[in-house]
Design an enzyme around this catalytic site. Structure first.
Site, mmCIF file in Angstrom:
data_model
loop_
_atom_site.group_PDB
_atom_site.id
_atom_site.type_symbol
_atom_site.label_atom_id
_atom_site.label_comp_id
_atom_site.label_asym_id
_atom_site.label_seq_id
_atom_site.Cartn_x
_atom_site.Cartn_y
_atom_site.Cartn_z
ATOM 1 N N ASP A 89 0.198 -1.902 19.548
ATOM 2 C CA ASP A 89 0.425 -2.958 20.536
ATOM 3 C C ASP A 89 1.606 -3.791 20.045
ATOM 4 O O ASP A 89 1.547 -4.401 18.980
ATOM 5 C CB ASP A 89 -0.856 -3.805 20.641
ATOM 6 C CG ASP A 89 -0.727 -4.925 21.671
ATOM 7 O OD1 ASP A 89 -1.680 -5.122 22.434
ATOM 8 O OD2 ASP A 89 0.315 -5.620 21.703
ATOM 9 N N CYS B 286 6.576 11.747 -7.651
ATOM 10 C CA CYS B 286 6.207 11.485 -6.250
ATOM 11 C C CYS B 286 5.171 12.513 -5.818
ATOM 12 O O CYS B 286 4.177 12.202 -5.157
ATOM 13 C CB CYS B 286 7.429 11.608 -5.340
ATOM 14 S SG CYS B 286 8.837 10.600 -5.818
ATOM 15 N N CYS C 176 1.164 12.282 -6.553
ATOM 16 C CA CYS C 176 0.320 11.522 -5.631
ATOM 17 C C CYS C 176 0.446 12.018 -4.197
ATOM 18 O O CYS C 176 -0.555 12.254 -3.528
ATOM 19 C CB CYS C 176 0.702 10.035 -5.667
ATOM 20 S SG CYS C 176 0.152 9.181 -7.168
ATOM 21 N N HIS C 177 1.674 12.156 -3.717
ATOM 22 C CA HIS C 177 1.875 12.303 -2.272
ATOM 23 C C HIS C 177 1.908 13.746 -1.800
ATOM 24 O O HIS C 177 2.007 13.999 -0.609
ATOM 25 C CB HIS C 177 3.150 11.567 -1.856
ATOM 26 C CG HIS C 177 3.034 10.074 -2.063
ATOM 27 N ND1 HIS C 177 2.170 9.301 -1.326
ATOM 28 C CD2 HIS C 177 3.636 9.239 -2.951
ATOM 29 C CE1 HIS C 177 2.258 8.032 -1.733
ATOM 30 N NE2 HIS C 177 3.132 7.972 -2.722
ATOM 31 N N CYS D 132 6.663 2.113 -6.090
ATOM 32 C CA CYS D 132 6.012 3.350 -6.542
ATOM 33 C C CYS D 132 6.403 3.661 -7.982
ATOM 34 O O CYS D 132 5.548 3.987 -8.808
ATOM 35 C CB CYS D 132 6.425 4.523 -5.646
ATOM 36 S SG CYS D 132 5.409 4.717 -4.168
ATOM 37 N N ARG E 88 9.932 0.030 -1.308
ATOM 38 C CA ARG E 88 8.696 0.811 -1.513
ATOM 39 C C ARG E 88 8.891 1.815 -2.657
ATOM 40 O O ARG E 88 8.004 2.008 -3.482
ATOM 41 C CB ARG E 88 8.307 1.505 -0.217
ATOM 42 C CG ARG E 88 7.033 2.330 -0.260
ATOM 43 C CD ARG E 88 5.800 1.538 -0.615
ATOM 44 N NE ARG E 88 5.525 1.566 -2.039
ATOM 45 C CZ ARG E 88 4.408 1.102 -2.597
ATOM 46 N NH1 ARG E 88 3.456 0.576 -1.867
ATOM 47 N NH2 ARG E 88 4.231 1.168 -3.896
#
Lengths: 138, 288, 108
Positions: free
Chosen positions: B76, B204, B207-208, B249, B245
């Site tokens: 929204d 990276c 984790c990802h 990290c 970001r």
């Protein structure tokens, strides 16, 4: 393990103790409640709180409070260093005694909403909101 | 966490890493969720994997990993607090600044047309063969054409501007160039993605990629996609840039981080962007 | 982000006497007074401490706000619109500043 109801009962018990002549020190939450109600009795129920069971971040927790028949709602975060969150007074132009906002919660705790009714009586509901500590500095 | 002694903190951190490898509870993503903005604009949050992401079952936006309250806030445009920054960016767009007395609008006219698709192509190799992020292009305009001072990479003006420009690509698929002059940067970024950093020796990928869908303490590990950036982080109650970001990290691996805007982070941005090709630009997302 | 910029959303239309949902958002740090800066000094409290909404001079909502309200305060509530007229929204800052926004609403 304490249920939500037990927790509330303990909270109320503590405020009753606080009113005895040789009182133990009242907590900030007791003070906040007493300052608002003037020590009047509070009925349980009649107020609906919608909030996440687990907040992804305590810094921005969406909450909606509805209290049919209320003229004012007092919102208290029982686990915050300063418990008061906001006092919402509905005027003659109000369409419904409801408010939705976003609040800060310092940790997992009960959030308490006290409604002041048209006749001057009080009603309240509390819900527990778990605040998680994220994995990456959250 | 500040009140914990370092030794205890480290022990906790190790415990959480151990929990990762033991493969605790599988969390998300919630693949039944569908992102529709204001009931009108559909945003693609799932895209098929390909040679760029051979280790992923499919590409998933970070939006799919969030809880319903956070997801709703992004669905929204009024409830999305990032729109405050978009408004602010729109105003900066038409405000003259610098010795030339020019605004962005004086050269680029209507951003809705001139900036459409720009975010989807970022970062991009410029005419001099250098890989630039959107922030570089903005600051180049400011210093070279407007005679204005460069903005700080993650300062309020810059994040408002990148939020506003990114909105003009909302709903367009990420489509960065990774071949030709971009190829060496892309390879540099890929090498960084698989390099273990810091005392915790995490890449990276740790984790990802290897642990996506699992919990890291109470948090949900997403694929680390940047298609939603810049993002409104509930924690910061403000806009967070891609490089900010990245910094967070790498800091969390207990490493010295690279600087925002550095060559390293621009290369990493290109590689990570390519891992999200086919996902839609979310303009300005909401994340915890 | 120093300039304060309210956002308001009202429904597109309503009939006279309807209750409508009003949403407001304003950019403000809501500095709680509990945080410290990098030098260890307490950052002084500066919040929006009161928010009001009136329609044609009739009070709809009067809210007393505390530091536990999140940054960029969001308020959603309901107002009755007996006739066409003006909504007036007012935010009161700890620093003494008052921010006002007016929205005209037409009933059908």
């Amino acid at each position: 393990m304490l249920t939500r109801r037990d927790t509330l009962a303990i909270g109320l018990g503590a405020s009753a103790v606080a009113m005895l002549p040789v009182a133990a020190a009242a907590t900030p939450v007791d003070d906040a409640i007493a300052a608002y109600t003037g020590g009047a009795a509070i009925a349980e129920g009649g107020v609906t709180i919608t909030a996440p069971e687990i907040a992804e971040n305590g810094n921005t927790v969406p909450i909606t409070i509805e209290a049919p028949g209320a003229v004012e709602i007092m919102l208290i975060a029982t686990g915050n260093p300063t418990p008061n969150v906001g006092k919402f007074t509905f005027g003659p132009g109000s369409g419904a005694p409801m408010i939705a906002t976003r609040m800060r919660l310092g940790r997992t705790q009960d959030v308490l909403a006290i409604a002041k009714m048209e006749d001057g009586s009080f009603a309240s509901t509390s819900v527990e909101v778990k605040v998680t500590i994220g994995g990456c500095g959250g | 966490m500040q009140h914990l002694k370092p030794a205890k903190t480290l022990a906790l951190a190790s415990a959480c890493v151990a929990a990762l490898w033991s493969g605790a509870a599988l969390a998300d993503p919630d693949l039944s969720a569908d992102l529709m903005i204001d009931g009108e604009l559909h945003i693609v949050t799932q895209a098929p994997a390909d040679d760029i992401v051979p280790n992923l079952p499919a590409r998933y936006s970070g939006w799919l990993f969030r809880d319903p309250a956070t997801r709703d806030m992004q669905a929204d445009d009024f409830e999305n607090p990032a729109m405050l920054a978009v408004d602010s960016g729109a105003e900066l767009w038409e405000t003259a600044d610098g010795t030339a007395g020019q605004s962005c609008q004086d050269c680029h006219d209507d951003a809705e047309e001139s900036m459409a698709g720009v975010r989807a192509r970022m970062p991009h190799v410029n005419a001099d063969g250098e890989l630039w992020s959107m922030e570089n292009y903005v600051n180049n305009c400011r210093t070279e054409r407007m005679g204005a001072e460069a903005w700080r990479w993650s300062g309020g003006e810059m994040t408002s501007m990148t939020a506003f420009i990114s909105m003009q690509s909302r709903g367009m698929p990420v489509a960065v160039q990774i071949d030709g002059p971009a190829a060496p940067y892309w390879e540099q970024g890929r090498d960084m993605y698989y390099t273990r950093y810091g005392q915790l020796e995490l890449s990276c990928s740790s984790c990802h990629e290897e642990s996506t869908g699992m919990m890291i303490r109470a948090d949900h590990l997403s694929q680390g996609q940047i298609s939603g950036f810049p993002t409104y982080r509930l924690k910061n109650a403000g806009i967070v840039s891609i490089h900010n970001r990245f910094r967070g990290c790498i800091r969390d691996t207990r490493a010295e981080t690279f600087a925002e805007g550095s060559e390293e982070f621009r290369a990493l941005e290109l590689y990570v962007a390519s891992r999200g090709m086919g996902l839609d630009v979310e303009g300005v997302s909401v994340r915890p | 982000m120093t300039e304060v910029r309210p956002r308001i959303r009202l429904p597109r239309s309503a009939s006279a006497g309807d209750s409508i949902v009003v949403k407001t958002l304003i950019n403000h740090d809501m500095e709680s007074g509990q945080r410290r800066n990098s030098a260890g000094e307490t950052i002084p409290r500066q919040i929006i401490n009161r928010f009001t909404c009136e329609f044609n001079g009739v009070m709809v909502l009067d809210a007393a706000l505390e530091p536990a309200i999140s940054a960029n305060p969001y308020m959603e509530f309901e107002a009755v619109v007996p006739e066409s007229g003006d909504f007036v929204f007012t935010w009161y800052d700890d620093n003494g500043e008052v921010y006002t926004a007016t929205e005209t609403f037409e009933v059908s």
